[in-house]
Design an enzyme around this catalytic site. Structure first.
Site, PDB file in Angstrom:
ATOM      1  N   SER A 131       2.811  -5.212  -4.918  1.00 62.48           N
ATOM      2  CA  SER A 131       1.927  -5.963  -5.672  1.00 62.48           C
ATOM      3  C   SER A 131       1.358  -5.138  -6.889  1.00 62.48           C
ATOM      4  O   SER A 131       1.122  -3.931  -6.736  1.00 62.48           O
ATOM      5  CB  SER A 131       0.608  -6.131  -4.839  1.00 62.48           C
ATOM      6  OG  SER A 131      -0.382  -6.700  -5.647  1.00 62.48           O
ATOM      7  N   GLN A 146       0.718  -1.182   0.131  1.00 68.19           N
ATOM      8  CA  GLN A 146      -0.225  -0.041   0.159  1.00 68.19           C
ATOM      9  C   GLN A 146       0.666   1.253  -0.075  1.00 68.19           C
ATOM     10  O   GLN A 146       0.292   2.520   0.125  1.00 68.19           O
ATOM     11  CB  GLN A 146      -1.018   0.018   1.341  1.00 68.19           C
ATOM     12  CG  GLN A 146      -1.980  -1.179   1.288  1.00 68.19           C
ATOM     13  CD  GLN A 146      -3.132  -1.173   0.288  1.00 68.19           C
ATOM     14  OE1 GLN A 146      -3.271   0.050  -0.565  1.00 68.19           O
ATOM     15  NE2 GLN A 146      -3.876  -2.111  -0.095  1.00 68.19           N
ATOM     16  N   CYS A 149      -9.627  -8.341   1.346  1.00 70.22           N
ATOM     17  CA  CYS A 149      -9.664  -9.753   1.630  1.00 70.22           C
ATOM     18  C   CYS A 149     -10.533 -10.429   2.590  1.00 70.22           C
ATOM     19  O   CYS A 149     -10.696 -11.650   2.592  1.00 70.22           O
ATOM     20  CB  CYS A 149      -7.960 -10.151   1.688  1.00 70.22           C
ATOM     21  SG  CYS A 149      -7.243  -9.518   0.331  1.00 70.22           S
TER      22      CYS A 149
END
Ligand code: PLP
Length: 383
Positions: free
Chosen positions: A205, A185, A331
């Protein structure tokens, strides 16, 4: 700047921490690798060599951005995979290992550590203060002779708070424990130069930086020895076997390059919008408050608690108004469990009542003004 065709009309997407759209520049870079330059980089013919050269170039480009060596960059299928590789790959060959982590990590770290605990690995969970910040001194106190790994997230995915990564790295100097940070993040807004940060391993990511899903990297210093999670071919120097997902890895690299170019301007633009939203909502909406530190936080994150309303009830109300937000981590949002992050702030009472709003490249001032009005309306109607 609109990144994607607003197919579902006037909805305002404010869930960029859950995932981002693939940017047009990234999409263009990926396209040839689906059906033109589709060869396997392990093939020895010319087309295979061309694919290998593209993958090598991508690895060098990522390494340059991180100020690392190309040998230290591993393309993997997801940040979750990278985190498992960093943690399990390290402890699996250690004798009586001890891990230090925090109690606000993403489930990729948290559940990996929980699972290892069941296998007999000792794990220390460092608490955060009421603003969601880790005290590096607590990490120092928790260090033991058999500590092999410290894993602390750079930016929390629910409340956006930024942890003192450099200070923690400083504390670990002279100790044999390696330092991993989950920087998933952080990459859009913060410095991810590994020399500056002083980390031994770092996870990024693709789908959080306007790249494709199914793309991520693990940065790992050469001296860190990891065991692979799966066995198979020799791809990624045996640490991530399986034919390389060329469109995804090329897309990841282009996304990281674009993110670096936009970082400063986007951080300043989004922070202004974010701060205006917080100011207005806290002033005008009854029964709400901000979770987490306001200044030690990435520019795109807002996390608001509602005193008497559960996020399960709130999200459809926002949805009906065309404002797409989330109740915390994407998630875990399908499991109506209270947020472990909000609980860790000492706010158990709001652990089921908090809404995450995350801004991104397509967010405009008009979007943010409308979203703030919807927040105020919902708070007033239900108070
Ligand atoms: N770590 C953090 C902080 C995240 O926000 C996420 C995704 O939500 C992950 C790890 C997992 O990323 P991926 O979806 O690439 O496995």
């Amino acid at each position: 700047m609109s990144l994607f065709k607003k197919s579902d009309s006037n909805n305002i997407y404010l869930d960029y921490a859950a995932t981002t759209p693939v940017s047009p520049r990234v999409f263009d870079a990926m396209k040839p690798y689906f059906s033109e330059d589709f060869a396997n980089p392990s093939s020895l013919h010319l087309s295979g060599q061309k694919a290998r050269a593209a993958l090598d170039k991508a690895r060098h480009d990522v390494a340059d951005i991180l100020e690392a060596s190309w040998r230290e960059v591993f393309f993997v299928p997801s940040a979750t995979h990278s985190i498992n590789l960093a943690i399990r790959g390290l402890v699996s060959s250690a004798d009586n290992p001890h891990i230090i982590t925090t109690n606000i990590e993403h489930s990729a770290v948290l559940n990996t550590c929980r699972s290892l605990e069941k296998e007999g690995v000792e794990v220390t969970h460092i608490p955060v203060d009421e603003k969601g910040l880790v005290d590096p001194e607590d990490i120092k106190k928790a260090l033991k002779d058999n500590t092999v790994l410290v894993s602390v997230m750079y930016v929390n995915n629910e409340i956006g708070t930024t942890q003192p990564i450099k200070e923690i790295a400083g504390i670990l100097k002279g100790h044999s424990a390696y330092f991993h940070t989950d920087a998933v993040q952080a990459a859009n807004y913060l410095d991810i130069n590994v020399q500056e940060l002083g980390v031994d391993m770092m996870t990024l990511s693709g789908h959080k930086i306007y790249g494709p899903k199914g793309s991520a990297i693990l940065y790992k210093k050469e001296e860190v020895e990891l065991q692979p999670l799966i066995t198979g071919g020799e791809q990624e120097r045996k640490l991530s076997a399986g034919t390389e997902n060329m469109p995804a890895f090329i897309g990841f690299t282009e996304a990281l390059k674009e993110t670096e170019e936009l970082k400063n301007a986007e951080s300043a633009r989004i922070k202004k919008l974010r701060d205006a939203f917080i100011k207005k909502v806290l002033k005008e909406a009854p029964g709400v408050g901000l979770n987490g530190s306001q200044d030690k936080r990435v520019p795109n994150n807002i996390n608001i608690y509602f005193e008497d309303l559960a996020s399960e009830v709130l999200i459809p109300l926002f949805d009906a108004e065309g404002v797409l937000v989330s109740g915390g981590s994407a998630c875990t949002s399908r499991t109506p469990e209270p947020s472990h992050v909000i609980a860790a702030l000492g706010r158990e009472e709001y652990a089921k009542n908090s809404i995450r709003v995350t801004l991104g490249r397509s967010t405009t001032q008009k979007d943010i003004e409308k979203a703030a009005d919807v927040f105020i309306k919902i708070a007033k109607n239900n108070n």
